[in-house]
Write a protein that holds these residues in place. Sequence first.
Motif, PDB file in Angstrom:
ATOM      1  N   LEU A 113       0.999  -8.902  -2.597  1.00  0.00           N
ATOM      2  CA  LEU A 113       0.240  -7.682  -2.306  1.00  0.00           C
ATOM      3  C   LEU A 113       1.066  -6.783  -1.387  1.00  0.00           C
ATOM      4  O   LEU A 113       0.757  -5.621  -1.193  1.00  0.00           O
ATOM      5  CB  LEU A 113      -1.109  -8.040  -1.681  1.00  0.00           C
ATOM      6  CG  LEU A 113      -2.024  -8.837  -2.632  1.00  0.00           C
ATOM      7  CD1 LEU A 113      -3.218  -9.416  -1.893  1.00  0.00           C
ATOM      8  CD2 LEU A 113      -2.481  -7.975  -3.804  1.00  0.00           C
ATOM      9  N   THR A 114       2.110  -7.322  -0.822  1.00  0.00           N
ATOM     10  CA  THR A 114       3.140  -6.603  -0.094  1.00  0.00           C
ATOM     11  C   THR A 114       4.254  -7.615   0.183  1.00  0.00           C
ATOM     12  O   THR A 114       4.041  -8.821   0.057  1.00  0.00           O
ATOM     13  CB  THR A 114       2.632  -6.020   1.241  1.00  0.00           C
ATOM     14  OG1 THR A 114       3.648  -5.185   1.807  1.00  0.00           O
ATOM     15  CG2 THR A 114       2.295  -7.105   2.255  1.00  0.00           C
ATOM     16  N   ARG A 163      -2.154  -8.126 -10.358  1.00  0.00           N
ATOM     17  CA  ARG A 163      -2.865  -9.391 -10.618  1.00  0.00           C
ATOM     18  C   ARG A 163      -3.403  -9.491 -12.044  1.00  0.00           C
ATOM     19  O   ARG A 163      -3.674 -10.586 -12.513  1.00  0.00           O
ATOM     20  CB  ARG A 163      -3.979  -9.591  -9.589  1.00  0.00           C
ATOM     21  CG  ARG A 163      -3.454  -9.682  -8.150  1.00  0.00           C
ATOM     22  CD  ARG A 163      -3.531 -11.088  -7.587  1.00  0.00           C
ATOM     23  NE  ARG A 163      -2.551 -11.272  -6.526  1.00  0.00           N
ATOM     24  CZ  ARG A 163      -2.811 -11.727  -5.298  1.00  0.00           C
ATOM     25  NH1 ARG A 163      -4.031 -12.045  -4.961  1.00  0.00           N
ATOM     26  NH2 ARG A 163      -1.839 -11.877  -4.429  1.00  0.00           N
ATOM     27  N   GLY A 172       0.799  -1.225   0.000  1.00  0.00           N
ATOM     28  CA  GLY A 172       0.000   0.000   0.000  1.00  0.00           C
ATOM     29  C   GLY A 172       0.828   1.269   0.000  1.00  0.00           C
ATOM     30  O   GLY A 172       0.283   2.364  -0.157  1.00  0.00           O
ATOM     31  N   LEU A 196      -1.668  -4.234  -0.189  1.00  0.00           N
ATOM     32  CA  LEU A 196      -2.676  -3.727  -1.131  1.00  0.00           C
ATOM     33  C   LEU A 196      -3.899  -4.626  -1.038  1.00  0.00           C
ATOM     34  O   LEU A 196      -3.778  -5.825  -0.770  1.00  0.00           O
ATOM     35  CB  LEU A 196      -2.157  -3.840  -2.569  1.00  0.00           C
ATOM     36  CG  LEU A 196      -1.161  -2.839  -3.113  1.00  0.00           C
ATOM     37  CD1 LEU A 196      -0.836  -3.223  -4.566  1.00  0.00           C
ATOM     38  CD2 LEU A 196      -1.729  -1.434  -3.070  1.00  0.00           C
ATOM     39  N   GLU A 197      -5.084  -4.070  -1.325  1.00  0.00           N
ATOM     40  CA  GLU A 197      -6.255  -4.911  -1.541  1.00  0.00           C
ATOM     41  C   GLU A 197      -6.044  -5.673  -2.858  1.00  0.00           C
ATOM     42  O   GLU A 197      -5.403  -5.135  -3.769  1.00  0.00           O
ATOM     43  CB  GLU A 197      -7.521  -4.053  -1.680  1.00  0.00           C
ATOM     44  CG  GLU A 197      -7.850  -3.213  -0.458  1.00  0.00           C
ATOM     45  CD  GLU A 197      -8.357  -4.065   0.699  1.00  0.00           C
ATOM     46  OE1 GLU A 197      -8.884  -5.167   0.445  1.00  0.00           O
ATOM     47  OE2 GLU A 197      -8.173  -3.629   1.857  1.00  0.00           O
ATOM     48  N   ALA A 198      -6.590  -6.897  -2.965  1.00  0.00           N
ATOM     49  CA  ALA A 198      -6.355  -7.707  -4.168  1.00  0.00           C
ATOM     50  C   ALA A 198      -6.813  -6.994  -5.439  1.00  0.00           C
ATOM     51  O   ALA A 198      -6.240  -7.193  -6.507  1.00  0.00           O
ATOM     52  CB  ALA A 198      -7.050  -9.056  -4.029  1.00  0.00           C
ATOM     53  N   ASP A 199      -7.852  -6.141  -5.339  1.00  0.00           N
ATOM     54  CA  ASP A 199      -8.365  -5.474  -6.547  1.00  0.00           C
ATOM     55  C   ASP A 199      -7.839  -4.043  -6.687  1.00  0.00           C
ATOM     56  O   ASP A 199      -8.340  -3.267  -7.504  1.00  0.00           O
ATOM     57  CB  ASP A 199      -9.906  -5.484  -6.541  1.00  0.00           C
ATOM     58  CG  ASP A 199     -10.453  -4.792  -5.299  1.00  0.00           C
ATOM     59  OD1 ASP A 199      -9.649  -4.404  -4.418  1.00  0.00           O
ATOM     60  OD2 ASP A 199     -11.688  -4.636  -5.211  1.00  0.00           O
ATOM     61  N   ASP A 200      -6.844  -3.677  -5.906  1.00  0.00           N
ATOM     62  CA  ASP A 200      -6.288  -2.312  -6.012  1.00  0.00           C
ATOM     63  C   ASP A 200      -5.668  -2.126  -7.404  1.00  0.00           C
ATOM     64  O   ASP A 200      -4.891  -2.981  -7.861  1.00  0.00           O
ATOM     65  CB  ASP A 200      -5.213  -2.115  -4.923  1.00  0.00           C
ATOM     66  CG  ASP A 200      -4.788  -0.649  -4.774  1.00  0.00           C
ATOM     67  OD1 ASP A 200      -4.937  -0.107  -3.673  1.00  0.00           O
ATOM     68  OD2 ASP A 200      -4.301  -0.067  -5.769  1.00  0.00           O
TER      69      ASP A 200
END
Length: 248
Positions: A148-149, A133, A92, A124-128
């Motif tokens: 995601l981090t 992805r 993030g 991060l959120e998976a859909d950020d």
Amino acid sequence: MYKLVLIRHGESTWNLENRFTGWTDVELTATGVAQARTAGELLKEAGYEFDVAYTSVLKRAIWTLWHCLDTMDRTWLPIVNDWRLNERHYGGLQGLNKADMAKEYGDEQVLIWRRSYDTPPPALEADDPRGQRHDLRYARLDPAQIPLTECLKDTVARVLPCWNEVLAPAIRSGQRIVVAAHGNSIRALVKYLDNIGDADIVGVNIPNGIPLVYELDADLKPIKSYYLGDAEAAARAAAAVAAQGKKA
Ligand code: 3PG
């Protein structure tokens, strides 16, 4: 005795803006290009030859390698791109300014995010939209392999298989290799090669665009390592990297 050359990419646009970059695919600045070309000059002057070159799938490292090989008139060398050499995923924090974060959360917290071995930055959120992805270059990976981090420990966990499966076998087979990668993927390799403890790796910073040479014995254990060119300039550049996470 074997030689291994590691090069962190030259200055990127987000290095210049002092933003957390991670897996964000940013360009080199004109300074970054010049650093990459100077790295090529240093290698050429010192008589280095390579059989194969390795880099990540991020263009700041790829361009750095290309400029370096172009300066050496060795653009014909084979290049292997391996995602496992990518920068540490900054979660993030990607896109945020390092000094602003230090103002908001304190130098100590930013040092933990940047340099602690096993504390990752917020994920991060998976859909950020800042995530990877849906990025085609990772299409063949299991989504769980796309971070995601990451803390440095996570980066070590993917860089080491690249070392064990790809880089070390190439060196053992007699190939002279150069690896253009990133601050933290190189810190992961340095930690492993020099057997640096989890606490001490906090103080290791890799400057942009300066070839780091490892002389390795038959077991690929380091005999010595050094930056090519002006050692004091390399130390100053490493100190400047360390200072990037402090309040402006
Ligand atoms: C980044 O990803 O922001 C840099 O390339 C490395 O950053 P660091 O020196 O703050 O870990």
